[in-house]
Design a protein around this motif. Structure first.
Motif, mmCIF file in Angstrom:
data_model
loop_
_atom_site.group_PDB
_atom_site.id
_atom_site.type_symbol
_atom_site.label_atom_id
_atom_site.label_comp_id
_atom_site.label_asym_id
_atom_site.label_seq_id
_atom_site.Cartn_x
_atom_site.Cartn_y
_atom_site.Cartn_z
ATOM 1 N N LYS A 47 0.810 -1.207 0.000
ATOM 2 C CA LYS A 47 0.000 0.000 0.000
ATOM 3 C C LYS A 47 0.853 1.271 0.000
ATOM 4 O O LYS A 47 0.558 2.230 -0.714
ATOM 5 N N TYR A 48 1.909 1.292 0.796
ATOM 6 C CA TYR A 48 2.660 2.524 0.970
ATOM 7 C C TYR A 48 3.884 2.650 0.086
ATOM 8 O O TYR A 48 4.406 3.740 -0.086
ATOM 9 N N ALA A 53 4.462 3.777 -6.254
ATOM 10 C CA ALA A 53 5.568 3.831 -7.215
ATOM 11 C C ALA A 53 5.095 3.404 -8.597
ATOM 12 O O ALA A 53 5.511 3.964 -9.608
ATOM 13 N N ARG A 54 4.215 2.424 -8.663
ATOM 14 C CA ARG A 54 3.696 1.986 -9.958
ATOM 15 C C ARG A 54 2.815 3.068 -10.578
ATOM 16 O O ARG A 54 2.819 3.264 -11.785
ATOM 17 N N ARG A 55 2.035 3.769 -9.759
ATOM 18 C CA ARG A 55 1.196 4.836 -10.286
ATOM 19 C C ARG A 55 2.039 5.979 -10.840
ATOM 20 O O ARG A 55 1.750 6.525 -11.886
ATOM 21 N N ASP A 56 3.111 6.329 -10.110
ATOM 22 C CA ASP A 56 3.984 7.409 -10.568
ATOM 23 C C ASP A 56 4.735 7.032 -11.848
ATOM 24 O O ASP A 56 5.009 7.861 -12.683
ATOM 25 N N ARG A 57 5.087 5.772 -11.992
ATOM 26 C CA ARG A 57 5.824 5.327 -13.173
ATOM 27 C C ARG A 57 4.943 5.378 -14.419
ATOM 28 O O ARG A 57 5.424 5.636 -15.518
ATOM 29 N N GLY A 58 3.654 5.188 -14.260
ATOM 30 C CA GLY A 58 2.744 5.197 -15.386
ATOM 31 C C GLY A 58 2.448 6.581 -15.944
ATOM 32 O O GLY A 58 1.927 6.731 -17.030
#
Length: 59
Positions: A47-48, A53-58
């Motif tokens: 969650k943290y 990190a995956r959302r920011d990479r997209g």
């Protein structure tokens, strides 16, 4: 104070501690509660740390 405790680092540390405690509980003979604690710890780390990190990479 409460906002300070709700940081990604705090979530990861809490998750790691839950995994560690879950491992200790499992070794001491209570496998089901230890497994549940470890799964909760992995959930906090996901969650943290992993999901943001995956959302920011997209982007």
């Amino acid at each position: 104070m409460l906002q300070r405790l709700q940081t990604p680092t705090t979530g990861v540390i809490a998750g790691a501690l839950l995994i560690l405690i879950g491992g200790i509980v499992t070794v001491s003979g209570a496998s089901s509660p230890g497994t549940i604690l470890a799964i909760l710890g992995f959930g906090l780390i996901l969650k943290y740390r992993v999901l943001p990190a995956r959302r920011d990479r997209g982007k």
